[in-house]
Write an enzyme that holds these catalytic residues in place. Structure first.
Site, PDB file in Angstrom:
ATOM      1  N   LYS A 183       0.965  -1.201  -0.069  1.00 50.08           N
ATOM      2  CA  LYS A 183       0.070  -0.035   0.000  1.00 50.08           C
ATOM      3  C   LYS A 183       0.929   1.103  -0.110  1.00 50.08           C
ATOM      4  O   LYS A 183       1.437   1.811   1.064  1.00 50.08           O
ATOM      5  CB  LYS A 183      -0.971   0.010   1.118  1.00 50.08           C
ATOM      6  CG  LYS A 183      -1.990   0.549   1.143  1.00 50.08           C
ATOM      7  CD  LYS A 183      -2.209   2.217   0.729  1.00 50.08           C
ATOM      8  CE  LYS A 183      -1.841   3.063   2.017  1.00 50.08           C
ATOM      9  NZ  LYS A 183      -1.627   4.270   1.673  1.00 50.08           N
ATOM     10  N   GLU A 258       9.073   1.430  11.274  1.00 48.22           N
ATOM     11  CA  GLU A 258      10.391   2.120  11.196  1.00 48.22           C
ATOM     12  C   GLU A 258       9.545   3.503  11.226  1.00 48.22           C
ATOM     13  O   GLU A 258       8.638   3.937  10.037  1.00 48.22           O
ATOM     14  CB  GLU A 258      10.809   2.008   9.554  1.00 48.22           C
ATOM     15  CG  GLU A 258      12.201   2.313   9.492  1.00 48.22           C
ATOM     16  CD  GLU A 258      12.463   3.606   9.143  1.00 48.22           C
ATOM     17  OE1 GLU A 258      12.122   4.458  10.156  1.00 48.22           O
ATOM     18  OE2 GLU A 258      12.983   4.048   8.218  1.00 48.22           O
ATOM     19  N   CYS A 292      13.405  10.348   7.947  1.00 49.46           N
ATOM     20  CA  CYS A 292      13.046   9.985   9.208  1.00 49.46           C
ATOM     21  C   CYS A 292      14.217  10.091  10.148  1.00 49.46           C
ATOM     22  O   CYS A 292      14.324  10.334  11.333  1.00 49.46           O
ATOM     23  CB  CYS A 292      12.549   8.636   9.339  1.00 49.46           C
ATOM     24  SG  CYS A 292      13.645   7.570   8.043  1.00 49.46           S
ATOM     25  N   GLU A 393       8.404  15.592  16.033  1.00 49.10           N
ATOM     26  CA  GLU A 393       8.911  15.496  14.658  1.00 49.10           C
ATOM     27  C   GLU A 393       8.365  16.754  13.590  1.00 49.10           C
ATOM     28  O   GLU A 393       7.068  16.486  13.494  1.00 49.10           O
ATOM     29  CB  GLU A 393       8.693  14.180  14.117  1.00 49.10           C
ATOM     30  CG  GLU A 393       9.505  13.922  12.415  1.00 49.10           C
ATOM     31  CD  GLU A 393       9.143  12.546  12.386  1.00 49.10           C
ATOM     32  OE1 GLU A 393       8.067  11.918  12.483  1.00 49.10           O
ATOM     33  OE2 GLU A 393      10.291  12.016  11.707  1.00 49.10           O
TER      34      GLU A 393
HETATM   35  O1  TXE Z   1       2.317   9.917   7.363  1.00 45.65           O
HETATM   36  P1  TXE Z   1       1.626   8.349   7.893  1.00 45.65           P
HETATM   37  P2  TXE Z   1       1.823  11.168   6.623  1.00 45.65           P
HETATM   38  C1  TXE Z   1       5.749  11.599   9.589  1.00 45.65           C
HETATM   39  C2  TXE Z   1       6.131  13.083   9.392  1.00 45.65           C
HETATM   40  C3  TXE Z   1       5.028  13.432   8.894  1.00 45.65           C
HETATM   41  C4  TXE Z   1       3.729  12.770   9.215  1.00 45.65           C
HETATM   42  C5  TXE Z   1       2.620  12.589   8.690  1.00 45.65           C
HETATM   43  O2  TXE Z   1       6.263  13.799  10.879  1.00 45.65           O
HETATM   44  O3  TXE Z   1       4.806  15.131   8.877  1.00 45.65           O
HETATM   45  O4  TXE Z   1       4.372  11.365   9.446  1.00 45.65           O
HETATM   46  O5  TXE Z   1       2.897  12.138   7.331  1.00 45.65           O
HETATM   47  C6  TXE Z   1      -0.415   5.103   5.744  1.00 45.65           C
HETATM   48  N1  TXE Z   1      -3.728   2.457   8.662  1.00 45.65           N
HETATM   49  N2  TXE Z   1       6.391  10.854   8.768  1.00 45.65           N
HETATM   50  O6  TXE Z   1       0.385  11.418   7.269  1.00 45.65           O
HETATM   51  O7  TXE Z   1       0.131   8.660   8.267  1.00 45.65           O
HETATM   52  C7  TXE Z   1      -0.586   6.172   4.476  1.00 45.65           C
HETATM   53  O8  TXE Z   1      -1.313   5.949   3.615  1.00 45.65           O
HETATM   54  C8  TXE Z   1      -2.683   1.984   7.881  1.00 45.65           C
HETATM   55  C9  TXE Z   1       7.575  10.200   9.004  1.00 45.65           C
HETATM   56  O9  TXE Z   1       2.075  10.842   5.306  1.00 45.65           O
HETATM   57  O10 TXE Z   1       2.353   7.829   8.834  1.00 45.65           O
HETATM   58  C10 TXE Z   1       0.951   6.042   4.128  1.00 45.65           C
HETATM   59  O11 TXE Z   1       0.980   4.870   3.253  1.00 45.65           O
HETATM   60  N3  TXE Z   1      -1.913   2.652   7.161  1.00 45.65           N
HETATM   61  C11 TXE Z   1       7.928   9.226   8.013  1.00 45.65           C
HETATM   62  C12 TXE Z   1       1.967   5.577   5.408  1.00 45.65           C
HETATM   63  O12 TXE Z   1       0.975   5.040   6.314  1.00 45.65           O
HETATM   64  C13 TXE Z   1      -2.223   4.068   7.200  1.00 45.65           C
HETATM   65  C14 TXE Z   1       7.524   8.959   6.741  1.00 45.65           C
HETATM   66  C15 TXE Z   1       2.430   6.744   6.004  1.00 45.65           C
HETATM   67  O13 TXE Z   1       1.417   7.599   6.530  1.00 45.65           O
HETATM   68  C16 TXE Z   1      -2.913   4.778   8.220  1.00 45.65           C
HETATM   69  C17 TXE Z   1       6.344   9.758   6.663  1.00 45.65           C
HETATM   70  C18 TXE Z   1      -3.886   3.654   8.891  1.00 45.65           C
HETATM   71  N4  TXE Z   1      -4.828   4.087   9.889  1.00 45.65           N
HETATM   72  C19 TXE Z   1       5.752  10.534   7.351  1.00 45.65           C
HETATM   73  N5  TXE Z   1      -2.881   5.918   8.004  1.00 45.65           N
HETATM   74  C20 TXE Z   1       9.392   8.562   8.455  1.00 45.65           C
HETATM   75  N6  TXE Z   1       9.699   8.285   9.483  1.00 45.65           N
HETATM   76  O14 TXE Z   1      10.151   8.246   7.230  1.00 45.65           O
HETATM   77  C21 TXE Z   1      -2.103   6.147   7.334  1.00 45.65           C
HETATM   78  N7  TXE Z   1      -1.493   5.022   6.663  1.00 45.65           N
END
Ligand code: TXE
Length: 503
Positions: A183, A258, A292, A393
């Site tokens: 996904k 992660e 990250c 973050e």
């Molecule tokens: O992340 P999400 P988002 C952090 C960073 C950013 C914040 C929000 O601080 O500002 O997260 O970003 C899927 N069940 N990072 O909203 O929500 C979503 O569709 C299952 C750090 O993009 O964590 C996407 O594919 N899946 C980070 C993935 O999860 C779900 C990288 C990441 O989304 C879901 C990105 C649910 N309920 C953001 N809700 C890093 N550490 O590298 C969302 N997703």
């Protein structure tokens, strides 16, 4: 493999059971270009039915003799073939990613060079996953272990480095013989779907690799709740990670998490300050801070504070912002509108907390960049480690500079965070560097470098940064399970009511 033109304006479907699969609800949504906020392509809005179809296909593929009975060596060849195809198409994959998330083309090029190497690395490991024989205190009893695939693995990927982050899970999963449902982020699905053109060419049986696109709370949620998912590999925010882990726990699926970070990046008074300044700039401003491992808490020892800050500020002000495909540009736009809003919000929070804005803090004034989600590289001083700007973050180009005086104080401050993903230290003292590496609570520690990574290096977060690791041979254990086999070759009938404890 499809190219940029073949994606532009198109409707991209799911990839399930080796076929392009229209979403069951018929819905698509726009994926936007971060340089101008305009729609680029339409992506299928997956739901529980699509996840059901993909998981069923992946379950069937697990039992397909073409996959299940394939020798480990042949599986390695197939993964290597995929590596070769990715390598041949890496320039286009890099261009697709840059268009989708605004990351510098130079960086997506570097990442799409690492991606085929990651697949090659795990292809080589496919036939080297050995079990053990266990010496027992029972004569005439053979005990050996074998490692086998876990089953259907759900892979959830964010938008900051889609293929790079996918590769570190997909490559070991395939090398071991699992099947997967991916996904991708709703913001960056194009490169993962383009990769499926190559998966098909490489000859993977239908259902081994499936992709369902769509929103996290719908498609992602359905994937994590599905009872036939054996393991979830999740990369994303800690908040979503906790939700994913709770869903997975409801059917006892394993997780590899992660998650986020608020990494300390530390400069001692004996450091080479020029190298350290370059490292600190790379740590927080590369990829516009959307990594990250971003070194967002910059700790500087008191005696070199002014001298270092001067160098850091000079370099920060020289950073060239602009179109990520242009030569010479160093920082592109933020990948998604929500990030621009989040970064803006945190700048206001930092000001309200009493931090001093030293540089940046707003979108650039250049009218050529006004349509995109650009934000100036930003530095705050007079930051206390307990402020929200130093604890939460931001995931953007915002660094906070914090003074420290002694090594002991630094260790305490560095560890005073809920996260534990990465840490960096600049010093010419080997003893100091190694002491810091021992004391700091983080999954990776860089000494006199930052953001160095390799598909051969295992990394995994501590504390709220997650658990389990990615990359390196440790991944082979993450995505396989151990089975113990005991065989009695005594030829004697045993007392049926007593366990054989000892002869
Ligand atoms: O992340 P999400 P988002 C952090 C960073 C950013 C914040 C929000 O601080 O500002 O997260 O970003 C899927 N069940 N990072 O909203 O929500 C979503 O569709 C299952 C750090 O993009 O964590 C996407 O594919 N899946 C980070 C993935 O999860 C779900 C990288 C990441 O989304 C879901 C990105 C649910 N309920 C953001 N809700 C890093 N550490 O590298 C969302 N997703």
């Amino acid at each position: 493999m499809r190219n940029l033109e073949q994606i532009t304006g198109q409707r991209l479907s799911h990839y399930i059971n080796g076929q392009w699969h229209e979403p069951s609800n018929g819905e698509y949504f726009d994926s936007l270009d971060p340089t101008n906020a305009q729609p680029w392509y339409k992506v299928a809005s997956g739901d529980a039915q699509d996840i059901e179809d993909a998981v069923s296909a992946a379950r069937a593929a697990l039992k397909n003799p073409q996959w299940q009975r394939m020798s480990q060596t042949d599986r390695g060849h197939m993964v290597r073939r995929l590596a070769q195809l990715i390598d041949e198409n890496r320039e286009m994959l890099a261009r697709i990613e840059t268009r989708d998330n605004g990351k510098l083309l130079r960086e997506t090029r570097a990442q799409t060079t690492i991606v085929p190497d990651t697949f090659s690395y795990f292809a080589g490991a496919a036939d080297k996953l050995e079990g053990t024989t266990i010496p027992l205190n029972k004569p005439d009893m053979l005990n050996y272990t074998v490692r086998e695939p876990i089953g259907v693995v759900g892979i959830i990927v964010p938008w900051n480095s889609p293929l790079y982050q996918l590769a570190w899970t997909l490559a070991p999963c395939l090398a071991i013989g699992n099947t997967v449902v991916i996904k991708p982020s709703e913001h960056t699905s194009a490169s993962t779907l383009a990769l499926m053109d190559l998966v098909e060419q490489a000859g993977f049986p239908p259902g081994v690799v499936n992709v369902v696109t769509g929103f996290g709370p719908v498609a992602g949620e359905a994937l994590t709740r599905h009872p036939h998912i054996a393991k979830i590999a999740f990369t994303g925010s800690s908040e979503t990670g906790k939700r994913v882990a709770a869903n997975a726990a409801s059917h006892l699926a394993q997780c590899n998490m992660e998650l986020g970070g608020k990494s300390p990046h530390c400069v001692f008074d004996d450091a080479d300050l020029d190298r350290a300044a370059n490292g600190v700039v790379a740590g927080i401003f590369a990829a516009a801070g959307q990594t990250c491992v971003a070194g967002s808490r910059i700790f500087v020892q008191e005696s070199v504070y002014d001298a270092f800050l001067d160098k850091l500020l000079t370099r920060t002000r020289q950073i060239k912002l602009g179109d990520p495909t242009e030569e010479g540009v160093q920082v592109g736009p933020l990948a998604i509108r929500e990030q621009l809003e989040k970064v803006t919000r945190y700048v206001e929070i930092a000001k309200a907390e009493g931090a001093t804005l030293l540089s940046g803090g707003k979108p650039p004034e250049d009218p050529a960049l006004s349509e995109g989600w650009y934000f100036e590289p930003t530095l705050f001083t007079d930051v206390d480690n307990s402020m929200r700007i130093a604890q939460e973050e931001v995931f953007g180009p915002v660094g906070c500079v914090i003074r420290f005086s002694t090594e002991e104080e630094l260790t305490e401050l560095a560890n005073a965070t809920e996260y534990g993903l990465a840490a960096g230290v600049w010093t010419q003292s080997m003893e100091r560097g190694l002491r810091f590496a021992r004391e700091v609570e983080s999954g990776i520690v860089w000494v006199n470098t930052y953001r160095a990574a390799s598909f051969a290096t295992p990394v995994g977060g501590f504390k709220n940064s997650g658990y389990g690791s990615h990359n390196g041979l440790e991944s082979l254990r993450e995505y396989s399970r151990s089975k113990s086999v005991m065989l009695d070759y005594s030829g004697k009938a045993q007392d049926p009511f007593v366990i054989r404890v000892k002869e």
